[in-house]
Design a protein around this motif. Structure first.
Motif, PDB file in Angstrom:
ATOM      1  N   PRO B   9      28.067  -0.794  41.081  1.00 48.40           N
ATOM      2  CA  PRO B   9      29.036  -1.011  40.184  1.00 48.40           C
ATOM      3  C   PRO B   9      29.684  -1.665  40.063  1.00 48.40           C
ATOM      4  CG  PRO B   9      28.727   0.824  42.615  1.00 48.40           C
ATOM      5  CD  PRO B   9      27.384   0.004  42.545  1.00 48.40           C
ATOM      6  N   PRO B  10      31.115  -1.792  39.085  1.00 48.35           N
ATOM      7  CA  PRO B  10      31.504  -3.023  37.909  1.00 48.35           C
ATOM      8  C   PRO B  10      32.428  -3.284  39.163  1.00 48.35           C
ATOM      9  CG  PRO B  10      31.980  -0.744  36.895  1.00 48.35           C
ATOM     10  CD  PRO B  10      30.265  -0.537  38.196  1.00 48.35           C
ATOM     11  N   ARG B  11      32.455  -4.871  39.243  1.00 48.82           N
ATOM     12  CA  ARG B  11      33.643  -4.805  40.173  1.00 48.82           C
ATOM     13  C   ARG B  11      35.416  -4.852  39.104  1.00 48.82           C
ATOM     14  NH1 ARG B  11      32.582 -10.886  42.877  1.00 48.82           N
ATOM     15  NH2 ARG B  11      34.235 -10.331  43.962  1.00 48.82           N
ATOM     16  N   VAL B  12      36.001  -5.758  39.672  1.00 52.87           N
ATOM     17  CA  VAL B  12      37.012  -5.166  39.141  1.00 52.87           C
ATOM     18  C   VAL B  12      37.047  -6.222  37.806  1.00 52.87           C
ATOM     19  CG1 VAL B  12      39.645  -5.589  40.069  1.00 52.87           C
ATOM     20  CG2 VAL B  12      38.826  -4.598  41.306  1.00 52.87           C
ATOM     21  N   GLY B  13      37.676  -6.171  36.862  1.00 48.28           N
ATOM     22  CA  GLY B  13      37.416  -6.755  36.239  1.00 48.28           C
ATOM     23  C   GLY B  13      36.784  -7.249  35.161  1.00 48.28           C
ATOM     24  N   ASP B  14      35.370  -5.735  35.301  1.00 47.60           N
ATOM     25  CA  ASP B  14      34.092  -6.753  35.034  1.00 47.60           C
ATOM     26  C   ASP B  14      33.706  -5.076  33.646  1.00 47.60           C
ATOM     27  OD1 ASP B  14      30.927  -7.052  37.104  1.00 47.60           O
ATOM     28  OD2 ASP B  14      32.121  -7.798  35.254  1.00 47.60           O
ATOM     29  N   THR B  15      35.119  -4.730  33.012  1.00 46.39           N
ATOM     30  CA  THR B  15      34.365  -4.050  32.449  1.00 46.39           C
ATOM     31  C   THR B  15      34.462  -4.819  30.909  1.00 46.39           C
ATOM     32  OG1 THR B  15      36.482  -4.118  31.590  1.00 46.39           O
ATOM     33  CG2 THR B  15      35.433  -1.934  32.546  1.00 46.39           C
ATOM     34  N   PRO B  16      33.356  -4.785  29.416  1.00 44.04           N
ATOM     35  CA  PRO B  16      32.549  -5.661  29.103  1.00 44.04           C
ATOM     36  C   PRO B  16      34.384  -5.958  27.830  1.00 44.04           C
ATOM     37  CG  PRO B  16      31.353  -3.451  28.656  1.00 44.04           C
ATOM     38  CD  PRO B  16      32.155  -3.043  29.808  1.00 44.04           C
ATOM     39  N   ALA B  17      35.289  -4.486  27.816  1.00 41.05           N
ATOM     40  CA  ALA B  17      35.893  -5.787  26.879  1.00 41.05           C
ATOM     41  C   ALA B  17      37.221  -6.370  27.341  1.00 41.05           C
ATOM     42  CB  ALA B  17      37.543  -4.459  27.091  1.00 41.05           C
ATOM     43  N   ARG B  19      35.824  -8.892  30.205  1.00 40.24           N
ATOM     44  CA  ARG B  19      35.173  -9.866  30.034  1.00 40.24           C
ATOM     45  C   ARG B  19      34.940 -10.904  28.868  1.00 40.24           C
ATOM     46  NH1 ARG B  19      29.589 -10.892  33.761  1.00 40.24           N
ATOM     47  NH2 ARG B  19      29.633 -11.604  31.387  1.00 40.24           N
ATOM     48  N   ARG B  20      34.451  -9.792  27.552  1.00 40.34           N
ATOM     49  CA  ARG B  20      34.617 -10.691  26.043  1.00 40.34           C
ATOM     50  C   ARG B  20      36.180 -11.286  26.171  1.00 40.34           C
ATOM     51  NH1 ARG B  20      31.256  -5.835  24.201  1.00 40.34           N
ATOM     52  NH2 ARG B  20      29.227  -5.495  25.452  1.00 40.34           N
ATOM     53  N   THR B  21      36.545 -10.655  26.388  1.00 37.98           N
ATOM     54  CA  THR B  21      38.236 -10.885  26.096  1.00 37.98           C
ATOM     55  C   THR B  21      38.628 -12.402  26.531  1.00 37.98           C
ATOM     56  OG1 THR B  21      38.984  -8.739  25.548  1.00 37.98           O
ATOM     57  CG2 THR B  21      40.616 -10.374  25.226  1.00 37.98           C
ATOM     58  N   LEU B  22      38.447 -12.347  28.126  1.00 31.49           N
ATOM     59  CA  LEU B  22      38.561 -13.407  28.778  1.00 31.49           C
ATOM     60  C   LEU B  22      38.416 -14.839  28.575  1.00 31.49           C
ATOM     61  CD1 LEU B  22      39.401 -12.286  32.352  1.00 31.49           C
ATOM     62  CD2 LEU B  22      41.032 -13.685  30.872  1.00 31.49           C
ATOM     63  N   ILE B  23      36.979 -14.109  28.254  1.00 31.37           N
ATOM     64  CA  ILE B  23      35.313 -15.534  28.492  1.00 31.37           C
ATOM     65  C   ILE B  23      35.827 -16.079  26.600  1.00 31.37           C
ATOM     66  CG2 ILE B  23      33.261 -15.824  27.489  1.00 31.37           C
ATOM     67  CD1 ILE B  23      32.128 -14.117  29.313  1.00 31.37           C
ATOM     68  N   ALA B  24      36.434 -15.028  25.868  1.00 27.16           N
ATOM     69  CA  ALA B  24      36.603 -15.729  24.364  1.00 27.16           C
ATOM     70  C   ALA B  24      37.760 -16.705  24.705  1.00 27.16           C
ATOM     71  CB  ALA B  24      36.668 -14.793  23.359  1.00 27.16           C
ATOM     72  N   ILE B  25      38.771 -16.292  24.977  1.00 22.28           N
ATOM     73  CA  ILE B  25      40.246 -17.137  25.152  1.00 22.28           C
ATOM     74  C   ILE B  25      39.695 -18.882  25.779  1.00 22.28           C
ATOM     75  CG2 ILE B  25      42.415 -17.470  26.689  1.00 22.28           C
ATOM     76  CD1 ILE B  25      42.838 -13.883  25.746  1.00 22.28           C
TER      77      ILE B  25
ATOM     78  N   THR C  82      34.199 -18.021  38.050  1.00 20.50           N
ATOM     79  CA  THR C  82      33.712 -17.156  39.302  1.00 20.50           C
ATOM     80  C   THR C  82      32.939 -16.210  39.328  1.00 20.50           C
ATOM     81  OG1 THR C  82      36.042 -18.672  39.906  1.00 20.50           O
ATOM     82  CG2 THR C  82      34.167 -17.343  41.547  1.00 20.50           C
ATOM     83  N   ARG C  83      33.342 -15.789  38.597  1.00 17.34           N
ATOM     84  CA  ARG C  83      32.863 -13.243  38.084  1.00 17.34           C
ATOM     85  C   ARG C  83      32.522 -13.156  37.360  1.00 17.34           C
ATOM     86  NH1 ARG C  83      37.087 -11.059  42.116  1.00 17.34           N
ATOM     87  NH2 ARG C  83      36.372  -9.091  41.064  1.00 17.34           N
ATOM     88  N   TYR C  84      32.392 -14.594  35.769  1.00 19.13           N
ATOM     89  CA  TYR C  84      31.081 -13.778  34.493  1.00 19.13           C
ATOM     90  C   TYR C  84      30.131 -15.159  34.764  1.00 19.13           C
ATOM     91  CZ  TYR C  84      35.598 -11.333  33.992  1.00 19.13           C
ATOM     92  OH  TYR C  84      36.381 -10.440  33.921  1.00 19.13           O
ATOM     93  N   ARG C  85      28.885 -14.519  34.613  1.00 18.11           N
ATOM     94  CA  ARG C  85      28.107 -15.505  33.862  1.00 18.11           C
ATOM     95  C   ARG C  85      27.595 -15.058  32.812  1.00 18.11           C
ATOM     96  NH1 ARG C  85      30.141 -17.600  37.130  1.00 18.11           N
ATOM     97  NH2 ARG C  85      29.004 -17.809  39.688  1.00 18.11           N
ATOM     98  N   PHE C  86      27.730 -16.873  32.227  1.00 14.96           N
ATOM     99  CA  PHE C  86      27.359 -16.224  30.809  1.00 14.96           C
ATOM    100  C   PHE C  86      26.917 -17.918  29.880  1.00 14.96           C
ATOM    101  CE2 PHE C  86      30.947 -19.417  29.497  1.00 14.96           C
ATOM    102  CZ  PHE C  86      31.523 -19.337  30.286  1.00 14.96           C
TER     103      PHE C  86
END
Lengths: 340, 297, 273
Positions: B9-17, B19-25, C82-86
Motif C-alpha cells: 500500500p502506498p506510504r504517505v505522500g506517495d501518490t503519483p501527483a 511524487r512528480r510535483t516534488l521531484i520536478a520542483i 529519502t522516499r522516492y527513487r528515480f
C-alpha cells in the motif's frame, strides 16, 4: 590461585554500587555471582579484573595485594558479555592476540600450535580463518573463552557469558563450561542473573543485592537453607502468607509453624509451590479458587485465603477443581522470616 | 480489464501527483542553484579556447599558487588528523571532568566566520598582536608567509577529523580496547591493532573533507596572507586576483582545478559512506552488527 | 573520580589541550582582548556606527531569507531523496554535497557568472526587470548555495529512520496524507530541522568568499559585515576590525549554544535504546 576480596567498596559519582564486600575464592573453585540487575555483581567482577578501580578495600591474588596492579599485568582472562571479539581479525588472529603482544616471546609456530590446541579445546577446530561475523553466537562465545585462556590466566572471569544466547544453546554451553573447568582447574568467577545457570554450574553461589552479599554457599545450601526473605523470593517461585510470630511460632489458621530464631512480631511464611497440597476438605487453610490454569505437565491453581494472601501451586492434572471452588490448602514445608 | 496490483500500500505522500510535483520542483531548483554553477565553471574556463586555458594554468603565478595550496594542505591536514585522533581517543575512551566542555570548544571553529578567524590570528602574530614585537625582533615571519596560512587553515578545519571520529568511537564503546588490555597489550599496541582498523574509513572521510576545506579556504587566508602575487597567494586567492584583473577565463581555469578536486572529494565521500563513514556513523538509531544465527551452539 | 583503566590518557589529552589551546583558544582570546582594550565608549561607537549597523541589517536579513528558503527547499530535497527513487537520484544526492566541498571563492565567481546581467540566468531575468547580481538578492542566493547541505544532511538521517509503523498506524486510524505529515511526521522532524536551520543560519552569517563577488559590496546597501571587517583591515583600522569582528564572534557563540541545545533535543527524540 586463591582470590580474596577484603571490604571492597565502589562508588560511582554519588551511587554506592558495592558496599564493603568481603569474599574468599579458593584456588580452582567455580564461583557464581548471582543477583538482580544493579546488585553490583558485574562491578565486583570488573574490579577483580582491574577494569574498574575500587574506592576502598583490597583485592588479593594469592598473597599479593593486586588492588593497584593495572589490568594488563594481573594475568586474568576476561570473557565479555558481548564477546568483544576483534571484528577485523580472524578467529585465529583473535586467539593469538594475547600471545603476540605478551612480553614472553613465542615463535609463530608455537603460537599457531597453541591456537590450534585452544580451538580443539573449545571444539571449533578448523575455524581459524573465519571472521567473527561469519560464525554463530555460541561459537563466538567459545572463541572468546579460547582467547581468554590463551594468556594462561591465573583467574578466569566471565561476565554473563551466555546471556545473549538461546535457551538450549545456553544449556549446552553450560555443560561444556563445566567440563572445561574440570579439565583445566582454573579459579573461575562468573556473573549471572540466571539462577538455573548459577545452581547448575557453580561450586559455590554468592547471592548479591544492592551491593551487598546476602548469602553464599553451595547450591544445596542456598536452595535448602535460604537465610532471608530476599533469597527465598529471588531463588525460584515462592508463595507468602502474612502472619504474626509469638514465642518462636508463627500463627496460621491451619495451626502453628515453627519459626526458630524469628523475633516476635509481624512476619511472612514462605512456601514453595510444590510444598502446598489441595483438598476439598480436611485440615489446612481455607481458601477459594480464583483460577485454574492448565499446563502440559500439570494443573496450576491460583487460590486466595480469607485474609487476602494469594497462593499459586500445582496439583495432579486429574484433580477435579474449578474456579469458585472452596477448599483447604495444606502446608508441608515452610520458612518464616520477619517482615521489614 | 486488468486490476493494478501494488506490491505494498502506498506510504504517505506517495501518490503519483505529489511524487512528480516534488521531484520536478527539486530537480529544477537543484539544476538552477547547484548544477548550473558547476557547469558554468567549465564553460567559462574554456570560453576563450583551450590555448588561453592552458596558458592561464601554466603561468608561473598560477603554478606557484597551486604549489602553495598543496604545501599548505600537506602540512595542515596530517597535523589536524593527529589532533583529531588524539582528541577522539581522549574523549571517548576516558571519563574526566570538562569532557563536555572540550567537545564544545573543538566544535567552535565550525561556527566562526573565516574572516573572524583571520583577524584573530592577526592579533596574535601580527605587528599589533600578542607576539608581534617578539617575532619581529627575531625576524620570524609568520603572517604574510606560509606559517600564517597553515595556522589559519588549521584553525578553520580543526574540528573536521575529530567530529567524524568521536561519534563513531563513542558508539563502538570501550569493550575491544578493554579486551586487548586484559590480554596484555600496551596502549600503542591496542590503538594500532584494535582501534585503528575499526576507524580507518571514518578517519579517511575526515581527512578528505579537511583537505577539501584547506585547499578551498578563502576568507581566513585572505586576511593572513598579505595577498602578494606570486608569493603568498594560494589558489583561491589567485583566482580572486585574476577575476578582479578582468582575466575571467584565467580565473575560471584556475577555478576548474579546485572544482575537479571538489568532485573527487565528493566521489570519495560517497565511496566511504558506503563503508559506514560520515552520515552512516552519525545515524541517531545506530544499528548493531547483524547477529549471526543464535541457534547453533 | 573514576580512575581510568585504558592507557594513553595523559598523552592524548595533553596533545589535544595543547593543540586546542594554541590553535583555537589563543587567537580567539587575543581577539577578545583586543576588542576589550577599546574601552566601552569607543567600542560602542564603532559597533553601532551607521555603516556597521547597515552591514548587520544586510547580513542578518539576507541570512534569514536564505534560511527560510532553504527550510522549504532543503526539506523537500531530503524528502525526495529519502522516499522516492528515480533515475539519477544518487547523482542528486551526491550533488547536495557540492556546496560543502566547493571552495567558496569558486562558488562566488560561478554564481556571479550565472546571475550577472549577461549571464545565463541574469540574462533571462534582466528583460523582466529583475536584477540579481550586485543586489541583496545576489547575497541571498550565495547564502542559499553555501548553507543548503546543512539542512538536508541534518534532516535526512531522521527521515530515513522514521518508523514506518507510525505512519501505518496513522493511516489505519483514517488520517489523510497531509494530516499525517502535519501531525505525525513533521513534529518528529522538527528538532532535527531546527538544528539544521540554526547551523545553516550561522553559516550564512559568517560566509565571505561566496558572497563578495556577487554582492556588489556597496556600503550601506550590499555590504556584509565580514567584508566591512576586511575593509577596515585594509585601512589599517585594526581597532574597528577587532570591534566588529567581536560582534560576529559573540553571535557565533550564541548560535553555537542554540544549535547544541537543539541537537541534544533532536537526539532525545530519535535514540531508541
Amino acid at each position: 590461585m586463591k582470590i580474596r576480596l577484603d571490604n571492597v567498596v565502589k562508588t560511582f559519582d554519588t551511587f554506592r554500587a558495592v558496599h564493603g564486600v568481603s569474599l574468599d575464592i579458593e584456588s580452582g573453585e567455580l564461583v557464581a555471582l548471582l543477583g538482580p540487575s544493579g546488585s553490583g555483581k558485574t562491578t565486583i567482577l570488573r574490579m577483580v579484573a582491574g577494569l574498574e578501580y575500587s574506592n576502598g578495600g583490597h583485592i588479593y591474588f594469592g598473597d599479593q595485594d593486586a588492588t593497584d596492579i593495572p589490568v594488563r599485568d594481573r594475568g586474568v582472562g576476561f570473557v565479555f558479555q558481548h564477546y568483544a571479539l576483534f571484528p577485523h581479525m580472524t578467529i585465529g588472529e583473535n586467539i593469538a592476540f594475547g600471545m603476540t603482544v605478551s612480553k614472553r616471546k613465542r615463535s609463530s609456530q608455537e603460537i599457531a600450535e597453541r591456537v590450534a590446541n585452544l580451538l580443539r579445546l573449545v571444539k571449533l577446530e578448523g575455524l581459524q580463518d573465519r571472521f567473527p561475523a561469519q560464525i554463530s553466537g555460541g561459537q563466538r562465545q567459545r572463541v572468546a573463552l579460547a582467547r581468554a585462556l590463551s594468556v594462561d590466566p591465573k583467574v578466569l572471569l566471565l561476565d554473563e557469558p551466555f546471556g545473549a544466547l538461546d535457551a538450549n544453546v545456553r544449556r549446552d554451553l553450560r555443560r561444556w563450561l563445566r567440563e572445561i573447568h574440570g579439565e583445566l582447574g582454573i579459579t573461575t568467577l562468573f556473573v549471572t542473573h540466571d539462577q538455573e545457570e548459577a545452581l547448575d554450574l557453580a561450586d559455590r553461589v554468592v547471592i548479591l543485592n544492592e551491593g551487598r552479599i546476602i548469602q553464599q554457599g553451595t547450591p544445596e545450601e542456598v536452595c535448602r537453607q535460604p537465610n532471608s526473605a530476599f533469597v527465598m523470593r529471588f531463588l525460584g517461585d515462592t508463595n507468602s502468607l502474612q502472619t504474626v510470630v509469638k514465642d518462636g511460632k508463627a500463627l496460621l489458621p491451619a495451626g502453628e509453624i515453627d519459626a526458630p530464631g524469628c523475633p516476635d512480631g509481624p512476619a511472612d511464611v514462605f512456601v514453595r509451590p510444590n510444598d502446598l497440597d489441595w483438598a476439598p476438605d480436611g485440615a489446612g487453610i481455607p481458601a477459594d479458587v480464583r483460577q485454574v490454569l492448565d499446563r502440559p505437565g500439570n494443573r496450576r491453581i491460583i487460590a486466595a485465603t480469607r485474609n487476602g494472601d494469594v497462593l499459586e501451586f500445582d496439583v495432579a492434572p486429574e484433580t477435579a477443581v474449578h474456579a469458585g471452588d472452596h477448599g483447604m490448602v495444606h502446608i508441608r514445608r515452610a520458612k518464616v522470616f520477619a517482615r521489614g | 480489464m486488468h486490476a493494478v496490483h501494488h506490491k505494498k500500500p502506498p506510504r504517505v505522500g506517495d501518490t503519483p501527483a505529489i511524487r512528480r510535483t516534488l521531484i520536478a520542483i527539486v530537480l529544477i531548483l537543484g539544476a538552477f542553484l547547484v548544477l548550473a554553477p558547476l557547469i558554468v565553471i567549465g564553460a567559462q574556463a574554456f570560453s576563450e579556447g583551450i590555448k588561453v586555458f592552458a596558458a592561464a594554468i601554466a603561468h608561473p603565478d598560477t603554478l606557484h599558487a597551486i604549489f602553495l595550496t598543496v604545501v599548505t594542505a600537506l602540512i595542515a591536514v596530517p597535523i589536524n588528523t593527529i589532533f583529531g585522533v588524539a582528541a577522539a581517543w581522549a574523549i571517548t575512551k576516558f571519563d574526566f571532568p570538562g569532557r563536555r566542555l572540550l567537545l564544545v570548544v573543538i566544535e567552535i571553529p565550525f561556527s566562526i566566520s573565516p574572516i573572524v578567524a583571520g583577524v584573530a590570528y592577526l592579533f596574535v602574530y601580527g605587528l599589533q598582536g600578542l607576539f608581534g614585537p617578539l617575532l619581529d625582533a627575531y625576524s620570524i615571519k609568520i603572517l604574510f608567509a606560509l606559517p600564517g596560512i597553515v595556522l589559519a587553515s588549521m584553525f578553520v578545519t580543526a574540528p573536521f577529523v575529530a567530529r567524524e571520529l568521536i561519534p563513531l568511537m563513542q558508539a563502538q564503546g570501550r569493550d575491544l580496547e578493554e579486551a586487548a588490555t586484559s590480554l596484555g597489550a600496551s596502549g600503542w599496541r591496542t590503538f594500532f591493532s584494535v582501534t585503528l582498523p575499526n576507524i580507518r574509513w571514518a578517519m579517511l572521510y575526515g581527512v578528505i573533507l579537511c583537505n577539501a576545506r584547506v585547499m578551498g579556504e578563502f576568507g581566513a587566508v585572505s586576511v593572513v596572507s598579505g595577498n602578494i602575487r606570486g608569493q603568498t597567494n594560494t589558489l583561491p586567492l589567485h583566482i580572486e586576483l585574476l577575476y578582479h584583473d578582468y582575466q575571467t577565463a584565467g580565473a575560471f581555469a584556475a577555478a576548474s582545478i579546485l572544482t575537479l578536486i571538489a568532485i573527487v572529494t565528493i566521489i570519495a565521500k560517497v565511496a566511504l559512506e558506503r563503508r559506514g563513514a560520515g552520515r552512516a556513523s552519525r545515524r541517531p538509531n545506530l544499528v548493531s552488527p547483524a547477529p549471526a544465527s543464535e541457534t547453533a551452539p | 573520580m573514576r580512575r581510568n583503566v585504558l592507557p594513553g590518557l595523559r598523552l592524548s589529552l595533553g596533545v589535544t589541550l595543547f593543540y586546542v589551546g594554541l590553535i583555537v583558544v589563543l587567537p580567539l582570546a587575543a581577539l577578545v582582548f583586543k576588542a576589550a582594550s577599546l574601552g566601552p565608549y569607543d567600542y560602542w561607537a564603532i559597533v553601532t556606527s551607521p555603516r556597521a549597523l547597515a552591514s548587520y541589517r544586510v547580513t542578518v536579513l539576507s541570512a534569514l531569507a536564505a534560511t527560510v528558503f532553504n527550510l522549504f527547499f532543503g526539506l523537500a530535497l531530503a524528502w525526495v531523496l529519502t522516499r522516492y527513487r528515480f533515475p539519477g537520484w544518487r547523482f542528486v544526492d551526491a550533488l547536495v554535497d557540492l556546496p560543502f566541498a566547493l571552495p567558496t571563492a569558486v562558488a562566488g565567481i560561478a554564481l556571479t557568472a550565472l546571475f550577472s546581467a549577461n549571464g545565463w540566468f541574469g540574462g533571462l531575468l534582466a528583460p523582466l526587470g529583475i536584477k540579481v547580481a550586485y543586489t541583496p538578492v545576489g547575497i541571498i542566493i550565495a547564502m542559499i548555495f553555501t548553507s543548503l547541505p546543512f539542512i538536508v544532511r541534518t534532516v535526512q538521517p531522521v527521515l530515513e529512520d522514521l518508523d514506518p509503523a507510525l505512519e501505518e498506524a496513522a493511516q489505519s486510524l483514517g488520517g489523510g496524507d497531509w494530516t499525517i505529515f502535519r501531525k505525525v511526521i513533521l513534529p518528529l522532524l522538527t528538532p532535527a530541522l531546527l538544528a539544521g536551520l540554526s547551523l545553516s543560519f550561522a553559516r550564512a552569517l559568517g560566509e565571505f568568499g561566496a558572497i563578495i563577488f556577487i554582492a556588489g559590496n556597496k556600503p550601506m546597501e550590499t555590504e556584509i559585515t565580514a567584508l566591512l571587517i576586511f575593509i577596515r583591515l585594509e585601512e589599517y583600522d585594526y581597532q574597528a576590525a577587532a570591534a566588529i569582528a567581536s560582534v560576529l564572534l559573540i553571535t557565533a557563540f550564541a548560535m553555537l549554544a542554540i544549535t547544541n541545545l537543539l541537537q541534544a533535543r533532536a537526539l532525545r527524540y530519535t535514540v531508541r535504546n
